[in-house]
Design a protein around this motif. Structure first.
Motif, mmCIF file in Angstrom:
data_model
loop_
_atom_site.group_PDB
_atom_site.id
_atom_site.type_symbol
_atom_site.label_atom_id
_atom_site.label_comp_id
_atom_site.label_asym_id
_atom_site.label_seq_id
_atom_site.Cartn_x
_atom_site.Cartn_y
_atom_site.Cartn_z
ATOM 1 N N CYS A 50 0.829 -1.196 0.000
ATOM 2 C CA CYS A 50 0.000 0.000 0.000
ATOM 3 C C CYS A 50 0.870 1.255 0.000
ATOM 4 O O CYS A 50 2.090 1.173 0.161
ATOM 5 C CB CYS A 50 -0.879 0.012 1.250
ATOM 6 N N TYR A 51 0.231 2.380 -0.137
ATOM 7 C CA TYR A 51 0.934 3.658 -0.112
ATOM 8 C C TYR A 51 1.700 3.789 1.206
ATOM 9 O O TYR A 51 1.215 3.364 2.263
ATOM 10 C CB TYR A 51 -0.083 4.797 -0.274
ATOM 11 N N VAL A 52 2.879 4.399 1.140
ATOM 12 C CA VAL A 52 3.817 4.335 2.262
ATOM 13 C C VAL A 52 3.357 5.019 3.539
ATOM 14 O O VAL A 52 3.839 4.684 4.609
ATOM 15 C CB VAL A 52 5.182 4.945 1.874
ATOM 16 N N SER A 53 2.433 5.968 3.473
ATOM 17 C CA SER A 53 2.196 6.749 4.686
ATOM 18 C C SER A 53 1.086 6.208 5.583
ATOM 19 O O SER A 53 0.937 6.663 6.710
ATOM 20 C CB SER A 53 1.921 8.218 4.323
ATOM 21 N N TYR A 54 0.305 5.249 5.090
ATOM 22 C CA TYR A 54 -0.845 4.811 5.902
ATOM 23 C C TYR A 54 -0.436 4.330 7.292
ATOM 24 O O TYR A 54 -0.992 4.757 8.304
ATOM 25 C CB TYR A 54 -1.627 3.698 5.197
ATOM 26 N N SER A 55 0.515 3.409 7.326
ATOM 27 C CA SER A 55 0.904 2.841 8.610
ATOM 28 C C SER A 55 1.527 3.901 9.535
ATOM 29 O O SER A 55 1.124 4.014 10.698
ATOM 30 C CB SER A 55 1.837 1.650 8.374
ATOM 31 N N PRO A 56 2.488 4.709 9.057
ATOM 32 C CA PRO A 56 3.049 5.743 9.948
ATOM 33 C C PRO A 56 2.017 6.724 10.499
ATOM 34 O O PRO A 56 2.079 7.074 11.678
ATOM 35 C CB PRO A 56 4.053 6.474 9.054
ATOM 36 N N ILE A 57 1.053 7.167 9.694
ATOM 37 C CA ILE A 57 0.095 8.146 10.232
ATOM 38 C C ILE A 57 -0.786 7.510 11.311
ATOM 39 O O ILE A 57 -1.166 8.171 12.269
ATOM 40 C CB ILE A 57 -0.778 8.862 9.150
ATOM 41 N N VAL A 58 -1.077 6.224 11.147
ATOM 42 C CA VAL A 58 -1.863 5.527 12.184
ATOM 43 C C VAL A 58 -1.039 5.447 13.470
ATOM 44 O O VAL A 58 -1.536 5.756 14.558
ATOM 45 C CB VAL A 58 -2.283 4.118 11.701
ATOM 46 N N SER A 59 0.230 5.087 13.344
ATOM 47 C CA SER A 59 1.099 5.021 14.527
ATOM 48 C C SER A 59 1.203 6.385 15.194
ATOM 49 O O SER A 59 1.113 6.491 16.417
ATOM 50 C CB SER A 59 2.503 4.566 14.137
ATOM 51 N N LEU A 60 1.406 7.419 14.396
ATOM 52 C CA LEU A 60 1.550 8.765 14.957
ATOM 53 C C LEU A 60 0.278 9.210 15.673
ATOM 54 O O LEU A 60 0.333 10.010 16.607
ATOM 55 C CB LEU A 60 1.916 9.772 13.867
ATOM 56 N N ALA A 61 -0.857 8.693 15.229
ATOM 57 C CA ALA A 61 -2.122 9.054 15.878
ATOM 58 C C ALA A 61 -2.380 8.166 17.102
ATOM 59 O O ALA A 61 -3.445 8.235 17.705
ATOM 60 C CB ALA A 61 -3.266 8.931 14.882
ATOM 61 N N GLY A 62 -1.411 7.313 17.425
ATOM 62 C CA GLY A 62 -1.540 6.465 18.613
ATOM 63 C C GLY A 62 -2.241 5.145 18.339
ATOM 64 O O GLY A 62 -2.450 4.340 19.240
ATOM 65 N N GLY A 63 -2.606 4.919 17.095
ATOM 66 C CA GLY A 63 -3.336 3.700 16.739
ATOM 67 C C GLY A 63 -2.407 2.533 16.486
ATOM 68 O O GLY A 63 -1.179 2.651 16.546
ATOM 69 N N ASN A 64 -3.035 1.432 16.175
ATOM 70 C CA ASN A 64 -2.278 0.202 15.946
ATOM 71 C C ASN A 64 -2.520 -0.246 14.497
ATOM 72 O O ASN A 64 -3.563 -0.794 14.187
ATOM 73 C CB ASN A 64 -2.776 -0.858 16.945
ATOM 74 N N PRO A 65 -1.543 0.015 13.610
ATOM 75 C CA PRO A 65 -1.747 -0.395 12.218
ATOM 76 C C PRO A 65 -1.585 -1.900 12.064
ATOM 77 O O PRO A 65 -0.630 -2.472 12.590
ATOM 78 C CB PRO A 65 -0.635 0.339 11.466
ATOM 79 N N GLN A 66 -2.508 -2.524 11.404
ATOM 80 C CA GLN A 66 -2.397 -3.967 11.181
ATOM 81 C C GLN A 66 -2.522 -4.263 9.691
ATOM 82 O O GLN A 66 -3.553 -3.989 9.074
ATOM 83 C CB GLN A 66 -3.499 -4.694 11.961
ATOM 84 N N TYR A 67 -1.432 -4.790 9.137
ATOM 85 C CA TYR A 67 -1.415 -5.076 7.704
ATOM 86 C C TYR A 67 -2.238 -6.313 7.359
ATOM 87 O O TYR A 67 -2.240 -7.298 8.114
ATOM 88 C CB TYR A 67 0.023 -5.323 7.243
ATOM 89 N N LEU A 68 -2.914 -6.268 6.243
ATOM 90 C CA LEU A 68 -3.554 -7.458 5.682
ATOM 91 C C LEU A 68 -2.820 -7.743 4.387
ATOM 92 O O LEU A 68 -2.848 -6.918 3.466
ATOM 93 C CB LEU A 68 -5.027 -7.170 5.351
ATOM 94 N N SER A 69 -2.149 -8.886 4.312
ATOM 95 C CA SER A 69 -1.353 -9.096 3.103
ATOM 96 C C SER A 69 -2.242 -9.537 1.942
ATOM 97 O O SER A 69 -3.279 -10.178 2.133
ATOM 98 C CB SER A 69 -0.233 -10.099 3.365
ATOM 99 N N THR A 70 -1.830 -9.165 0.759
ATOM 100 C CA THR A 70 -2.557 -9.559 -0.455
ATOM 101 C C THR A 70 -1.550 -10.227 -1.386
ATOM 102 O O THR A 70 -0.346 -10.109 -1.191
ATOM 103 C CB THR A 70 -3.174 -8.341 -1.161
ATOM 104 N N ARG A 71 -2.082 -10.927 -2.393
ATOM 105 C CA ARG A 71 -1.184 -11.712 -3.244
ATOM 106 C C ARG A 71 -1.416 -11.435 -4.717
ATOM 107 O O ARG A 71 -2.516 -11.119 -5.139
ATOM 108 C CB ARG A 71 -1.436 -13.215 -3.065
ATOM 109 N N LYS A 72 -0.341 -11.680 -5.459
ATOM 110 C CA LYS A 72 -0.389 -11.472 -6.897
ATOM 111 C C LYS A 72 -1.441 -12.386 -7.542
ATOM 112 O O LYS A 72 -2.144 -11.976 -8.468
ATOM 113 C CB LYS A 72 0.980 -11.786 -7.491
ATOM 114 N N GLU A 73 -1.556 -13.613 -7.043
ATOM 115 C CA GLU A 73 -2.507 -14.573 -7.634
ATOM 116 C C GLU A 73 -3.921 -14.015 -7.593
ATOM 117 O O GLU A 73 -4.764 -14.397 -8.402
ATOM 118 C CB GLU A 73 -2.474 -15.917 -6.888
#
Lengths: 388, 160
Positions: free
Chosen positions: A126-149
């Protein structure tokens, strides 16, 4: 004794990943005569009519603050656009906020929504800033991985099986940077059902909506029962080639918009007025310019995706944005190594997929927001690189 | 307009194989279509667009000439237009609405040759009863191309 300045720094900021990619970026920027397929912005200049309207506004002394929410004229135009394009009704007085690009809108949204440790789900790459902005807002970013298939589409089965703390927000981005993936209306309806079941709120970053090639873009908020639980985020950077103007907007339910406006008024005050007038012109008279650019991107996409597959870099068909996201696994190299060697040997710059999350390993992002001549030459060089 | 024509109008050097990839069609089909367009004279020819403003030794002179003519019975303006556009000095010829009838672009190696073409050839034609000649001083933009030297990409080489 030397004072350790780190002691003054915010721990949350210090904990942010330093972006291993930065060293690679510096390497690219320091090199001359490269062909860069690493640029995340249009190669077109902003259409002249839009630039000219900004010049006119400056000549006529429009150099002041605007209302915190942004020029009402622009909010009216946006409301008209959303109604015309997606049959979405937003009250320009209370449900639309003009921001400094989509980046600010995203930041405001997470800050207005999150309490400490609230979980935000983010499909990646995903776009690079999503996770950092969530962290900076005190939240807990949780990635959902996706696949090429699955063409890097959100896996509903994974979403439903989320363990741990109950998630609060899902960030969607389609057409996607970096994968170019988008969703059909049917696919979005299936996602919406799960969203409803899980009682999630959605921040939908649709900045590339005007660059959809196969099927017309469906706004997430336009799906049944989704308007009340969706913040629509969009802007002018990509479709109208207006990256440097920094004008974006958010449209959504009033309580959230009120909260976002509070933060916006204390931190930003308002988006620059010249850019807001330019954006007005873009919405009023920009359709022809947009559709000409869209046509051009679509042709380049077809060319580059075909070319990549022919040289053995398997690439799914991206439905929108201006990125191809081919697999480089067959070369045996990892993403960063591939990008570095390609730059050194053939002077072609691409962005390693790992910049966009762990599932980006084995992939690179190529931007086709560059002229056909350069795309052709880059493909020739990449072919030579892979053969060697 | 057919996307194939749009693509060729921008860059005539693209090969049928490349165009086929751009529009996701079969290359044989593309070749056939191009041949058809050539035969029908939809595609007249392939040429290179020069920025002659950058050619120091080019001393070509251009003039736009407003021509007033008397239309003829049955053939209207076409017959006199044909008489005019056959001259190789004439680069373009349009029938116009407004204060005059034909707008003719004439090119010559110097001012004199253009002037003598107008006074000896154009004005003396039967049915031509007036001309106004405007010499072109500088070209800024021609057929959609801005005539200036190449600009470097202003974007930073890599960004998200």
């Amino acid at each position: 004794m030397k004072n350790d300045l780190n002691q003054y720094l915010n721990k949350q900021v210090q904990a942010l990943p330093p972006s291993g990619i930065r060293a690679f970026f510096e390497l690219v920027i320091g090199m001359k005569d490269i062909i860069s397929l690493g640029v995340g912005e249009p190669d077109f200049d902003t259409p002249w009519a839009i630039r000219e309207s900004a010049i006119y506004s400056i000549e006529h002394g429009h150099t002041t603050y605007t209302s915190n929410k942004g020029l009402l004229q622009l909010r009216n135009e946006i409301a008209k656009y959303l109604r015309g394009k997606f049959k979405l009704d937003y009250d320009p007085e209370n449900e639309i906020l003009i921001t400094v690009g989509v980046s600010e809108a995203m930041d405001l949204a997470v800050r207005a929504l999150l309490n400490p440790r609230d979980t935000v789900l983010i499909p990646e790459p995903c776009y690079v800033s999503y996770s950092p902005i969530v962290s900076l807002a005190g939240g807990n970013p949780q990635y959902l991985s996706t696949r090429k298939e699955e063409k890097f589409k959100l896996r509903l089965q994974d979403l439903e099986k989320i363990k741990g703390a109950k998630p609060k927000v899902l960030i969607l981005n389609y057409p996607s940077n970096p994968t170019g993936t988008s969703y059909s209306k049917k696919e979005l309806e299936a996602i919406a059902k799960t969203i409803h079941k899980m009682n999630l709120f959605v921040i939908s970053d649709e900045i590339y909506s005007d660059l959809s090639y196969e099927t017309p873009h469906t706004a997430f908020a336009s799906l049944p029962q989704m308007k009340d639980r969706t913040l629509l985020v969009n802007g002018f950077s990509k479709g109208y080639a207006m990256t440097g103007w920094r004008i974006g907007y958010a449209a959504g339910p009033r309580p959230l918009l009120d909260a976002m406006t509070k933060i916006h008024q204390y931190t930003i005050m308002c988006a620059p007025i010249m850019g807001q007038w330019a954006a007005c012109e873009a919405l009023k008279n920009g359709e022809t310019a947009i559709s000409n650019m869209r046509k051009e991107y679509e042709r380049r996409r077809n060319f580059i995706v075909d070319g990549l597959n022919k040289i053995g870099l398997e690439c799914h068909h991206p439905e929108g944005a201006f990125y191809a996201f081919p697999s480089i696994q067959k070369t045996g190299m990892d993403s960063m190594n591939f990008a570095k060697k390609l730059l050194e040997k053939e002077k072609v710059a691409v962005v390693p997929g790992t910049a966009f999350g762990p599932s980006g390993e084995g992939f690179v992002r190529l931007s086709y927001a560059t002229g056909m001549d350069k795309i052709k030459e880059a493909l020739l060089r990449m072919r030579r690189f892979i053969k060697s | 307009m057919d996307p194939i024509l749009e693509i060729l109008e921008k860059d005539a050097r693209l090969k049928p194989e490349e165009i086929a990839k751009m529009v996701k069609r079969n290359v044989v089909e593309i070749k056939k279509l191009i041949q058809k367009y050539e035969k029908e004279r939809v595609i007249l020819r392939y040429k290179t667009v020069l920025n002659k403003e950058l050619l120091r030794n080019s001393s070509e002179v251009r003039a736009l000439i407003e021509v007033k003519v008397t239309p003829q019975r049955d053939v209207g303006f076409d017959a006199i237009a044909t008489r005019i556009y056959q001259f190789p000095e004439v680069r373009s010829c349009y029938l116009m609405s407004g204060g005059y009838d034909l707008l003719v672009t004439v090119e010559g190696k110097d001012l004199q040759s253009v002037a003598s073409f107008v006074s000896e050839k154009l004005s003396t034609l039967e049915n031509v009863h007036g001309t106004v000649t405007h010499f072109l001083l500088k070209k800024y933009k021609e057929d959609g191309d801005i005539l200036r030297s190449r600009e470097e990409d202003k974007r930073i080489a890599i960004s998200f």
